[in-house]
Scaffold this motif. Sequence first.
Motif, PDB file in Angstrom:
ATOM      1  N   MET A   1       0.743  -1.289  -0.014  1.00 42.93           N
ATOM      2  CA  MET A   1      -0.068  -0.048   0.000  1.00 42.93           C
ATOM      3  C   MET A   1       0.802   1.342  -0.219  1.00 42.93           C
ATOM      4  N   ARG A   2       0.573   2.155  -0.722  1.00 46.56           N
ATOM      5  CA  ARG A   2       1.202   3.520  -0.707  1.00 46.56           C
ATOM      6  C   ARG A   2       1.212   4.402   0.591  1.00 46.56           C
ATOM      7  N   LEU A   3       2.115   5.406   0.809  1.00 43.58           N
ATOM      8  CA  LEU A   3       2.002   6.064   1.932  1.00 43.58           C
ATOM      9  C   LEU A   3       1.070   6.833   2.034  1.00 43.58           C
ATOM     10  N   LEU A   4       0.430   7.240   3.090  1.00 37.45           N
ATOM     11  CA  LEU A   4      -0.836   7.995   3.000  1.00 37.45           C
ATOM     12  C   LEU A   4      -0.452   9.459   3.181  1.00 37.45           C
ATOM     13  N   THR A   5      -1.425  10.280   2.402  1.00 37.05           N
ATOM     14  CA  THR A   5      -1.058  11.606   2.565  1.00 37.05           C
ATOM     15  C   THR A   5      -1.512  12.317   3.722  1.00 37.05           C
ATOM     16  N   ASN A   6      -1.174  13.466   4.242  1.00 32.52           N
ATOM     17  CA  ASN A   6      -1.455  14.053   5.535  1.00 32.52           C
ATOM     18  C   ASN A   6      -2.919  14.012   5.816  1.00 32.52           C
ATOM     19  N   PRO A   7      -3.696  14.525   5.027  1.00 25.06           N
ATOM     20  CA  PRO A   7      -5.155  14.598   5.001  1.00 25.06           C
ATOM     21  C   PRO A   7      -5.738  12.989   5.597  1.00 25.06           C
ATOM     22  N   GLU A   8      -5.226  12.023   4.725  1.00 31.32           N
ATOM     23  CA  GLU A   8      -5.492  10.628   5.112  1.00 31.32           C
ATOM     24  C   GLU A   8      -5.102  10.324   6.663  1.00 31.32           C
ATOM     25  N   GLU A   9      -3.964  10.502   6.817  1.00 30.74           N
ATOM     26  CA  GLU A   9      -3.419  10.411   8.228  1.00 30.74           C
ATOM     27  C   GLU A   9      -4.341  11.022   9.276  1.00 30.74           C
ATOM     28  N   GLU A  10      -4.619  12.205   9.002  1.00 23.73           N
ATOM     29  CA  GLU A  10      -5.633  12.891   9.999  1.00 23.73           C
ATOM     30  C   GLU A  10      -6.918  12.263  10.111  1.00 23.73           C
ATOM     31  N   LYS A  11      -7.509  11.849   8.940  1.00 20.88           N
ATOM     32  CA  LYS A  11      -8.592  11.016   9.089  1.00 20.88           C
ATOM     33  C   LYS A  11      -8.510   9.585   9.861  1.00 20.88           C
ATOM     34  N   LEU A  12      -7.325   9.111   9.592  1.00 20.69           N
ATOM     35  CA  LEU A  12      -7.340   8.009  10.291  1.00 20.69           C
ATOM     36  C   LEU A  12      -7.090   7.924  11.649  1.00 20.69           C
ATOM     37  N   LYS A  13      -6.374   9.302  12.110  1.00 22.72           N
ATOM     38  CA  LYS A  13      -6.234   9.635  13.440  1.00 22.72           C
ATOM     39  C   LYS A  13      -7.582   9.946  14.013  1.00 22.72           C
ATOM     40  N   VAL A  14      -8.642  10.602  13.491  1.00 26.51           N
ATOM     41  CA  VAL A  14      -9.865  10.698  14.136  1.00 26.51           C
ATOM     42  C   VAL A  14     -10.787   9.422  14.144  1.00 26.51           C
ATOM     43  N   LEU A  15     -10.399   8.653  13.445  1.00 26.08           N
ATOM     44  CA  LEU A  15     -11.152   7.327  13.599  1.00 26.08           C
ATOM     45  C   LEU A  15     -10.582   6.608  14.629  1.00 26.08           C
ATOM     46  N   THR A  16      -9.325   6.589  14.921  1.00 23.99           N
ATOM     47  CA  THR A  16      -8.532   5.768  15.900  1.00 23.99           C
ATOM     48  C   THR A  16      -9.038   6.354  17.297  1.00 23.99           C
ATOM     49  N   GLU A  17      -8.982   7.837  17.204  1.00 22.31           N
ATOM     50  CA  GLU A  17      -9.498   8.470  18.399  1.00 22.31           C
ATOM     51  C   GLU A  17     -10.858   8.133  18.790  1.00 22.31           C
TER      52      GLU A  17
END
Length: 393
Positions: A1-17
């Motif tokens: 899988m490719r590296l996540l973009t910054n916006p994608e990382e932020e969305k992942l963080k929100v789901l994790t939180e």
Amino acid sequence: MRLLTNPEEEKLKVLTENSISLTLIEPTENGLKKSIMDATGTVRNYLRKNNFHDYNLQAQGPENKIIIDALIYETDKVNKSRTSLYRPKTKKGDPRIWFSGLTKYSNPNDILALIAFEGKLHVLNLTQLPIEQLIDSAIINPIKELIEEINFIENAVSKELLNMLTNLAKGGPILSMVNADTSVGRTLETALGIDINSSKLPDYKGIELKSFRANKGNRKNLFAQVPNWKLSKFKRSAEILNAFGYWREEDFKLYCTVSAITTNSQGLTLKVDPDINQLIENSNQKGVGDFVVWTLDKLHQRLLEKHKETFWVAADTIYDDGKEYFQYKQVEHTRKPIVSQFDILLEQGIITLDHLIKRNSKGRVVEKGPLFKIKPNSLDLLFPPSNIYNLIL
């Protein structure tokens, strides 16, 4: 899988939180054209650990294909889909996964979050969907409803247990069951109607209960785990006791703490070897050296089994007429330990090991451990941010 973009990382963080357990997958251009995606190791492990599907048990060929309901989310609606899980007869039967209708909702190389919940796979396009805005929105939408439903179900048991503890604490101090260090936990579990046993499983409907005397500042017990005897020089606890034990009055025992940063009075120390994925206990005694081994994978597994969700219950101790009473006063609620931190904390001496071995009057060797413990006030180094509840005001 490719590296996540910054916006994608932020969305992942929100789901994790929001305590959402998920995995990620990337449909390629070729995959979208052929309606096929590789079920990567990460995806396979996620599906297996969530009791959704185990590719290891699936035979090759279209006749063994598994079809399961799926839902693909947009900002304002949910689309029904079907998940195909299969292993083709070609090559080694590399695991495959596909979602019907996916080409309408995904571009090549978008990152999709897969959430196994209530017997379905829920698909969220992290690249395209404004995840944070949808979750925080005052207007009801499908993604907000999904997150709230998952959280409601995940938190139902913890709310139930917290209410039980609050009612117990309001009743005032409770007389200690026995005169022992372990009594703070035994007394609480008995008061809650929980059977006291030696099971490795969590205590209450998937939640582990760990109680401690707040005024002592002792290390907190994480779990017990015997070495991997097959990989070890010593093959049983009796050999450890015979090599390093000592007499205390009428008992021959080995009660000691072993750390990776110091050598204790018995000459014992721990070593973390990530190259071979092992925790090793070593003796400076001539001719002994490395004598027992734990695989780090096994220790990680035990940590995740025991502390997927934990209530750490603090109690004040009160003495009256020579008897000890416990006033349970506060709960720290942790979830999902960060496994990668475990090895670091071992290396730093923040997580240590206790031997509790002795030979009883009948000559039998009894081992209560080895216990893996963490220093007081260090839970935040092993777990994501926790919630703290006061049981009494």
